[in-house]
Design a protein around this motif. Sequence first.
Motif, PDB file in Angstrom:
ATOM      1  N   GLU A 171      -3.612  -1.185   7.713  1.00 50.49           N
ATOM      2  CA  GLU A 171      -4.607  -0.166   8.050  1.00 50.49           C
ATOM      3  C   GLU A 171      -4.707   0.926   6.984  1.00 50.49           C
ATOM      4  O   GLU A 171      -5.566   1.800   7.091  1.00 50.49           O
ATOM      5  N   LEU A 172      -3.856   0.874   5.973  1.00 47.33           N
ATOM      6  CA  LEU A 172      -3.837   1.894   4.933  1.00 47.33           C
ATOM      7  C   LEU A 172      -4.409   1.356   3.629  1.00 47.33           C
ATOM      8  O   LEU A 172      -4.372   0.157   3.368  1.00 47.33           O
ATOM      9  N   SER A 173      -4.913   2.259   2.808  1.00 43.09           N
ATOM     10  CA  SER A 173      -5.394   1.872   1.479  1.00 43.09           C
ATOM     11  C   SER A 173      -4.207   1.551   0.572  1.00 43.09           C
ATOM     12  O   SER A 173      -3.046   1.845   0.898  1.00 43.09           O
ATOM     13  N   GLY A 174      -4.502   0.958  -0.587  1.00 46.23           N
ATOM     14  CA  GLY A 174      -3.435   0.634  -1.532  1.00 46.23           C
ATOM     15  C   GLY A 174      -2.678   1.865  -1.989  1.00 46.23           C
ATOM     16  O   GLY A 174      -1.444   1.847  -2.104  1.00 46.23           O
ATOM     17  N   GLY A 175      -3.399   2.960  -2.243  1.00 49.93           N
ATOM     18  CA  GLY A 175      -2.733   4.191  -2.662  1.00 49.93           C
ATOM     19  C   GLY A 175      -1.834   4.758  -1.588  1.00 49.93           C
ATOM     20  O   GLY A 175      -0.731   5.257  -1.874  1.00 49.93           O
ATOM     21  N   MET A 176      -2.270   4.687  -0.339  1.00 49.48           N
ATOM     22  CA  MET A 176      -1.439   5.191   0.754  1.00 49.48           C
ATOM     23  C   MET A 176      -0.210   4.315   0.963  1.00 49.48           C
ATOM     24  O   MET A 176       0.887   4.819   1.244  1.00 49.48           O
ATOM     25  N   ARG A 177      -0.389   2.987   0.845  1.00 49.83           N
ATOM     26  CA  ARG A 177       0.771   2.108   0.980  1.00 49.83           C
ATOM     27  C   ARG A 177       1.805   2.409  -0.116  1.00 49.83           C
ATOM     28  O   ARG A 177       3.019   2.380   0.148  1.00 49.83           O
ATOM     29  N   GLN A 178       1.332   2.703  -1.326  1.00 45.57           N
ATOM     30  CA  GLN A 178       2.279   3.030  -2.383  1.00 45.57           C
ATOM     31  C   GLN A 178       2.999   4.344  -2.087  1.00 45.57           C
ATOM     32  O   GLN A 178       4.187   4.496  -2.368  1.00 45.57           O
ATOM     33  N   ARG A 179       2.292   5.290  -1.478  1.00 41.08           N
ATOM     34  CA  ARG A 179       2.940   6.547  -1.086  1.00 41.08           C
ATOM     35  C   ARG A 179       4.000   6.311  -0.010  1.00 41.08           C
ATOM     36  O   ARG A 179       5.037   6.977   0.011  1.00 41.08           O
ATOM     37  N   VAL A 180       3.718   5.375   0.891  1.00 41.46           N
ATOM     38  CA  VAL A 180       4.726   5.030   1.905  1.00 41.46           C
ATOM     39  C   VAL A 180       5.976   4.475   1.231  1.00 41.46           C
ATOM     40  O   VAL A 180       7.112   4.814   1.601  1.00 41.46           O
ATOM     41  N   MET A 181       5.776   3.609   0.230  1.00 42.84           N
ATOM     42  CA  MET A 181       6.915   3.070  -0.504  1.00 42.84           C
ATOM     43  C   MET A 181       7.719   4.176  -1.167  1.00 42.84           C
ATOM     44  O   MET A 181       8.961   4.143  -1.199  1.00 42.84           O
ATOM     45  N   ILE A 182       7.027   5.169  -1.702  1.00 44.39           N
ATOM     46  CA  ILE A 182       7.729   6.298  -2.332  1.00 44.39           C
ATOM     47  C   ILE A 182       8.478   7.102  -1.277  1.00 44.39           C
ATOM     48  O   ILE A 182       9.609   7.551  -1.508  1.00 44.39           O
ATOM     49  N   ALA A 183       7.875   7.292  -0.104  1.00 44.19           N
ATOM     50  CA  ALA A 183       8.552   8.011   0.978  1.00 44.19           C
ATOM     51  C   ALA A 183       9.845   7.300   1.383  1.00 44.19           C
ATOM     52  O   ALA A 183      10.881   7.940   1.618  1.00 44.19           O
ATOM     53  N   ILE A 184       9.804   5.967   1.464  1.00 42.93           N
ATOM     54  CA  ILE A 184      11.013   5.207   1.790  1.00 42.93           C
ATOM     55  C   ILE A 184      12.057   5.376   0.689  1.00 42.93           C
ATOM     56  O   ILE A 184      13.255   5.537   0.955  1.00 42.93           O
ATOM     57  N   ALA A 185      11.594   5.364  -0.568  1.00 46.10           N
ATOM     58  CA  ALA A 185      12.526   5.460  -1.694  1.00 46.10           C
ATOM     59  C   ALA A 185      13.252   6.796  -1.742  1.00 46.10           C
ATOM     60  O   ALA A 185      14.417   6.872  -2.144  1.00 46.10           O
ATOM     61  N   ILE A 186      12.579   7.872  -1.318  1.00 40.85           N
ATOM     62  CA  ILE A 186      13.197   9.207  -1.395  1.00 40.85           C
ATOM     63  C   ILE A 186      13.799   9.646  -0.062  1.00 40.85           C
ATOM     64  O   ILE A 186      14.319  10.767   0.039  1.00 40.85           O
ATOM     65  N   ALA A 187      13.772   8.782   0.944  1.00 39.26           N
ATOM     66  CA  ALA A 187      14.166   9.166   2.300  1.00 39.26           C
ATOM     67  C   ALA A 187      15.586   9.705   2.374  1.00 39.26           C
ATOM     68  O   ALA A 187      15.886  10.593   3.176  1.00 39.26           O
ATOM     69  N   ASN A 188      16.484   9.186   1.556  1.00 39.68           N
ATOM     70  CA  ASN A 188      17.894   9.588   1.630  1.00 39.68           C
ATOM     71  C   ASN A 188      18.342  10.378   0.399  1.00 39.68           C
ATOM     72  O   ASN A 188      19.519  10.392   0.054  1.00 39.68           O
TER      73      ASN A 188
END
Length: 357
Positions: A172-189
């Motif tokens: 349901e998200l655009s490619g740019g938003m999906r990449q931002r989600v990946m970045i959010a996961i990467a910086i989560a900890n």
Amino acid sequence: MTGGRPGGGGVAGPAAAGGAPLLAIRDLAIDFGTPEEPQPAVRGIDLTVTQGSTLGIVGESGSGKSMSMLSVVSLLPDTARVSGSVQLAGREVLGLGPRELRKIRGSQVGMIFQDPMTSLNPVFTVGDQVGEAIRTHEPGMSRRKARARAIELLADVTIPRPAERARSYPFELSGGMRQRVMIAIAIANNPALLIADEPTTALDVTIQAQILELLKRLVDERNVGLIVISHDLGVVAGVVDRVAVMYGGRIVEDAPVDELFAAPRHPYTRALLGCTPRLDRPNASLTPIPGTPPVLSALHGGCSFRARCGYRQPRCEDEDPALQPAGRSQAACLFADEIGALPLSTAAPAATEEAAS
């Protein structure tokens, strides 16, 4: 920051001098196949990244850049044979068991993969996936708190209406938003080191710029080390402090980004710049690199780039040069000084017949 030589360690870059490095790679080699018929992928590289520093690793597909970084988090296939040393904050990573590696992934190193559509799970909401990354390293945290933290992280990576988007599925998200989600996961900890593998693949130029600006902001705000892997020098130009150019499984040039763009000292770097559009040279024609990358198992002496190089000389047939330092830069070319002194407007000589075949 980087270095390496054929089949062995190289000269550590200047970043290694200031404090304990976040990442220290020494004499890293990776191959597949059998011991009797190895298929090399990485042929002995050195690399150092310190806190708050940014490094770009650039090269064509098959140059070994992604393989090198996957070894940092031990995500290579079981068929890979790895030798050398990979240390995170002074601790050797190679040889650690699965339990120890799970503690490192996400908490010390955050990985941003190049294809978020296949990296994200399609049957879970993005909020649940960010929350899972948090709870993996904080098992005592409740799901409610993890979800609240996930919404904060989605806001940190500039996703609009983060609470609403947290309930969305990846499709349901655009490619740019999906990449931002990946970045959010990467910086989560709050890892000390971020590795972004082709973070702008398949994104249009406007979204590319936004993703790269986000990575720059995270480095400034969190003082993390950042490695950006790309085949495009233009992508890393405005993000990193230093660039390592890989060809044929090894680093062939290592330089501060401004020096590399102003006076590249390796023919391959010049060739990459020659096929990269530049705002400071809007009327310059783009020149493709002739030939194809080498089959590493077929290399037997001599410079691995010689078949595609317009500056090729007879010595290049027999000598495979190590990285040679010159000021803040290093280049693995017998004629690095002469090539570095050439104006960028100077066209390379015609490639050899072998390259065109």
